[in-house]
Design a protein around this motif. Structure first.
Motif, PDB file in Angstrom:
ATOM      1  N   PHE A  30      25.335  52.512  -1.073  1.00  0.00           N
ATOM      2  CA  PHE A  30      24.737  52.024   0.106  1.00  0.00           C
ATOM      3  C   PHE A  30      23.424  51.589   0.152  1.00  0.00           C
ATOM      4  N   LYS A  31      22.874  51.571  -1.328  1.00  0.00           N
ATOM      5  CA  LYS A  31      21.541  51.071  -1.603  1.00  0.00           C
ATOM      6  C   LYS A  31      20.361  51.951  -0.911  1.00  0.00           C
ATOM      7  N   THR A  32      20.296  53.403  -0.787  1.00  0.00           N
ATOM      8  CA  THR A  32      19.551  54.145  -0.104  1.00  0.00           C
ATOM      9  C   THR A  32      18.801  55.177  -1.269  1.00  0.00           C
ATOM     10  N   GLU A  33      17.666  55.746  -1.070  1.00  0.00           N
ATOM     11  CA  GLU A  33      17.120  56.722  -1.753  1.00  0.00           C
ATOM     12  C   GLU A  33      17.959  57.928  -2.056  1.00  0.00           C
ATOM     13  N   ASP A  34      18.690  58.307  -0.891  1.00  0.00           N
ATOM     14  CA  ASP A  34      19.217  59.549  -1.058  1.00  0.00           C
ATOM     15  C   ASP A  34      20.545  59.635  -0.088  1.00  0.00           C
ATOM     16  N   ALA A  35      21.130  60.593  -0.227  1.00  0.00           N
ATOM     17  CA  ALA A  35      22.570  60.653   0.573  1.00  0.00           C
ATOM     18  C   ALA A  35      22.804  62.313   0.730  1.00  0.00           C
ATOM     19  N   MET A  36      23.482  62.785   1.636  1.00  0.00           N
ATOM     20  CA  MET A  36      24.110  64.010   1.975  1.00  0.00           C
ATOM     21  C   MET A  36      25.472  63.996   2.304  1.00  0.00           C
ATOM     22  N   VAL A  37      26.364  64.339   1.382  1.00  0.00           N
ATOM     23  CA  VAL A  37      27.932  64.126   1.817  1.00  0.00           C
ATOM     24  C   VAL A  37      28.326  65.589   1.831  1.00  0.00           C
ATOM     25  N   LYS A  38      28.928  66.152   2.981  1.00  0.00           N
ATOM     26  CA  LYS A  38      29.133  67.415   3.107  1.00  0.00           C
ATOM     27  C   LYS A  38      30.190  67.724   3.834  1.00  0.00           C
ATOM     28  N   PRO A  39      31.212  68.662   3.515  1.00  0.00           N
ATOM     29  CA  PRO A  39      32.216  69.280   4.198  1.00  0.00           C
ATOM     30  C   PRO A  39      31.629  69.983   5.579  1.00  0.00           C
ATOM     31  N   GLN A  40      30.487  70.524   5.364  1.00  0.00           N
ATOM     32  CA  GLN A  40      29.929  71.368   6.557  1.00  0.00           C
ATOM     33  C   GLN A  40      29.654  70.527   7.701  1.00  0.00           C
ATOM     34  N   LEU A  41      29.433  69.032   7.513  1.00  0.00           N
ATOM     35  CA  LEU A  41      29.298  68.179   8.618  1.00  0.00           C
ATOM     36  C   LEU A  41      30.760  67.609   9.244  1.00  0.00           C
ATOM     37  N   THR A  42      31.031  68.393  10.273  1.00  0.00           N
ATOM     38  CA  THR A  42      32.575  68.439  10.730  1.00  0.00           C
ATOM     39  C   THR A  42      33.088  67.015  11.306  1.00  0.00           C
ATOM     40  N   LEU A  85      25.381  61.412   5.444  1.00  0.00           N
ATOM     41  CA  LEU A  85      24.272  60.603   5.875  1.00  0.00           C
ATOM     42  C   LEU A  85      23.681  59.982   4.712  1.00  0.00           C
ATOM     43  N   VAL A  86      23.216  58.790   4.797  1.00  0.00           N
ATOM     44  CA  VAL A  86      22.512  58.002   3.810  1.00  0.00           C
ATOM     45  C   VAL A  86      21.051  57.590   4.296  1.00  0.00           C
ATOM     46  N   GLY A  87      20.184  57.654   3.248  1.00  0.00           N
ATOM     47  CA  GLY A  87      18.824  56.988   3.895  1.00  0.00           C
ATOM     48  C   GLY A  87      17.668  57.322   3.105  1.00  0.00           C
ATOM     49  N   SER A  88      16.319  57.329   3.478  1.00  0.00           N
ATOM     50  CA  SER A  88      15.139  57.727   2.816  1.00  0.00           C
ATOM     51  C   SER A  88      15.391  59.171   2.362  1.00  0.00           C
ATOM     52  N   LYS A  89      14.576  59.276   1.365  1.00  0.00           N
ATOM     53  CA  LYS A  89      14.576  60.820   0.915  1.00  0.00           C
ATOM     54  C   LYS A  89      13.974  61.849   1.751  1.00  0.00           C
ATOM     55  N   ASP A  90      12.911  61.284   2.450  1.00  0.00           N
ATOM     56  CA  ASP A  90      12.228  62.230   3.221  1.00  0.00           C
ATOM     57  C   ASP A  90      13.191  62.679   4.499  1.00  0.00           C
ATOM     58  N   LEU A  91      13.841  61.763   5.006  1.00  0.00           N
ATOM     59  CA  LEU A  91      14.773  61.881   6.047  1.00  0.00           C
ATOM     60  C   LEU A  91      16.018  62.605   5.898  1.00  0.00           C
ATOM     61  N   ILE A  92      16.458  62.393   4.722  1.00  0.00           N
ATOM     62  CA  ILE A  92      17.512  63.103   4.431  1.00  0.00           C
ATOM     63  C   ILE A  92      17.274  64.705   4.120  1.00  0.00           C
ATOM     64  N   GLU A  93      16.068  64.737   3.518  1.00  0.00           N
ATOM     65  CA  GLU A  93      15.483  66.177   3.298  1.00  0.00           C
ATOM     66  C   GLU A  93      15.369  67.165   4.874  1.00  0.00           C
ATOM     67  N   LYS A  94      15.056  66.280   5.756  1.00  0.00           N
ATOM     68  CA  LYS A  94      14.785  66.820   7.172  1.00  0.00           C
ATOM     69  C   LYS A  94      16.327  67.147   7.586  1.00  0.00           C
ATOM     70  N   CYS A  95      17.149  66.190   7.412  1.00  0.00           N
ATOM     71  CA  CYS A  95      18.463  66.673   7.882  1.00  0.00           C
ATOM     72  C   CYS A  95      19.162  67.561   7.274  1.00  0.00           C
ATOM     73  N   GLY A  96      19.033  67.811   6.062  1.00  0.00           N
ATOM     74  CA  GLY A  96      19.606  68.932   5.277  1.00  0.00           C
ATOM     75  C   GLY A  96      18.805  70.252   5.761  1.00  0.00           C
ATOM     76  N   SER A  97      17.510  70.308   5.898  1.00  0.00           N
ATOM     77  CA  SER A  97      17.186  71.403   6.685  1.00  0.00           C
ATOM     78  C   SER A  97      17.492  71.941   7.864  1.00  0.00           C
ATOM     79  N   ARG A  98      17.850  70.863   8.760  1.00  0.00           N
ATOM     80  CA  ARG A  98      18.466  71.188  10.043  1.00  0.00           C
ATOM     81  C   ARG A  98      19.971  71.608  10.015  1.00  0.00           C
ATOM     82  N   LEU A  99      20.569  70.929   8.963  1.00  0.00           N
ATOM     83  CA  LEU A  99      22.139  71.325   9.022  1.00  0.00           C
ATOM     84  C   LEU A  99      22.214  72.734   8.293  1.00  0.00           C
TER      85      LEU A  99
END
Length: 428
Positions: free
Chosen positions: A79-91, A249-263
């Motif tokens: 997706f040509k982004t800085e970072d991503a978060m692929v999780k089974p914990q995201l339902t 979720l895919v996107g900039s590194k700082d935003l993925i970090e925020k989403c990871g902390s939330r999840l």
């Protein structure tokens, strides 16, 4: 005549043959998109040196999960982004979207939807529908939207005014798919124009894309054009019909970090969370996703063309540019809508003996009719249909693991809902 059409009325056989001829060139265009996207996925797998050990998954806290981290890298590369978060914990896709909202927005901030009011489940998250705990209202997070024009397109003039006047807007959301509305889904070129517009008129806002149903339908993705954060479901397109749960979720590194902390939890963030036994399905599903998505898109084209031959109102038309899996057919009243949905259920691999009944579903205000004889519950990359029991009584048909099944099921559904129903009425 091939054997699968044996026993069908001659008129229906003729319509199917006419549709086959009419859509052949369009199906070839989809094949080219599949080849392009499959090549990209294959190359990214090779570059990331995917191996058997990546498929094992982790237990407990999920620390040092090399397969999970590599899959995140694969998604970010595609997706040509800085970072991503692929999780089974995201339902679900809705869960990923909610995680993005609450990961980025803080009390006093506002979310603005550029593409009109979002669909039902997101309305529940925001708190404009339902009476649930934990919505935006409890966190003093604001919400607004710019209504779409009558033609279903973005009202840029009004949106410019809204973005300039509300200084609390921290995130601007773009919903690519139509949801339960009658508008066309937005093609990537239109989304790219929206991204450019927001960057001009709200340069400090996070641009979020709800990409559910959209992955692999075109050769480009919204993140190619500067979107900051994007969500999708693993048991829609990106999981290729193999993934049993999960979202990304895919996107900039700082935003993925925020989403990871939330999840998960601040500190560990996206680097915690066991993946056993999901990783093999996630890898294989993503590898299969370009082809499976292409098969589903072909099925949507056939569905639109055959239902047009039956005189039905459909959207998009069979020859329109496709940007997601959703095919709408409008019945105008509930009875034929329910009958057609039941016919799809009767031509599914699982629970074909079941009659779908309109009922309440969590996250929706109206009763929902749904046909889903899928191997994964709620999977919309597999053939399904659903819609709210409200005017104009539109049924949303999506998915199909292979084109052959969609062709057979839709043809048999037309037989049940139109030809046999007409015979019953004539006998009365």
């Amino acid at each position: 005549m091939t054997s699968w059409m044996k026993g069908l009325p001659e008129d229906l056989q003729a319509k199917v043959k006419k549709v086959d001829k009419k859509i052949s060139e369009k199906l070839s265009e989809i094949d080219e998109i599949v080849l392009h996207n499959q090549q990209r996925v294959l190359q990214i797998f090779r570059e990331n040196r995917v191996a058997e050990e990546d498929l094992v998954g982790s237990t407990g806290y999920g620390y040092d999960d090399i397969g999970r981290d590599k899959l995140d890298k694969i998604f970010a590369d595609y997706f040509k982004t800085e970072d991503a978060m692929v999780k089974p914990q995201l339902t679900s896709g809705t869960h990923a979207i909610s995680t993005a909202f609450f990961g980025v927005l803080r009390p006093g901030d506002s979310l603005h939807y550029l593409t009109g009011m979002p669909y039902d489940t997101i309305q529940e998250v925001i708190g404009v529908a339902g009476d649930n705990p934990g919505t935006f209202k409890e966190y003093n997070i604001g919400f607004s939207y710019t209504p779409l024009l009558e033609n279903g397109k973005v009202d840029y003039q009004t949106a410019e005014k809204n973005l300039k006047e509300d200084k609390s807007i921290k995130m601007v959301a773009i919903q690519r798919s139509r949801g339960y509305s009658s508008r066309d889904s937005f093609v990537v070129a239109e989304v790219a124009e929206m991204v450019k517009f927001v960057k001009k008129h709200a340069p400090n806002a996070v641009i979020f894309i709800d990409n559910c149903y959209g992955e692999f339908t075109e050769v480009d993705e919204p993140t190619f054009y500067g979107a900051d954060l994007m969500a999708g479901s693993m048991y829609k397109n990106a999981g290729g019909g193999i993934a049993k749960t999960g979202a990304f979720l895919v996107g900039s590194k700082d935003l993925i970090e925020k989403c990871g902390s939330r999840l998960i939890v601040p500190g560990a963030g996206k680097y915690e969370g066991a993946t056993y036994p999901f990783m093999r399905d996630f890898y294989e599903g993503f590898f299969l996703a370009p082809n499976v998505t292409g098969e589903a898109v072909k099925g949507s084209i056939f569905t639109a063309a055959l239902l047009e031959e039956m005189g039905m109102e459909v959207s998009p038309k069979w020859d329109a540019q496709r940007t997601d899996l959703v095919q709408t057919v409008t019945f105008g009243k509930p009875e034929p809508m329910i009958a057609f949905c039941a016919a799809i259920q009767h031509n599914s691999p699982l629970n074909a003996f079941v009659d779908p009944v309109p009922s309440h579903m969590d996250g929706y205000e109206d009763e929902i009719i749904m046909a889903s004889g899928s191997f994964t519950e709620g999977s919309t990359i597999e053939l399904s249909s659903d819609g709210p029991l409200r005017a104009p009584y539109s049924l949303y048909i999506q998915g199909g693991l292979n084109y052959a099944h969609v062709k057979i099921a839709i043809t048999k559904a037309v037989l049940e809902a139109f030809y046999k129903q007409l015979n019953r009425c004539n006998k009365k």
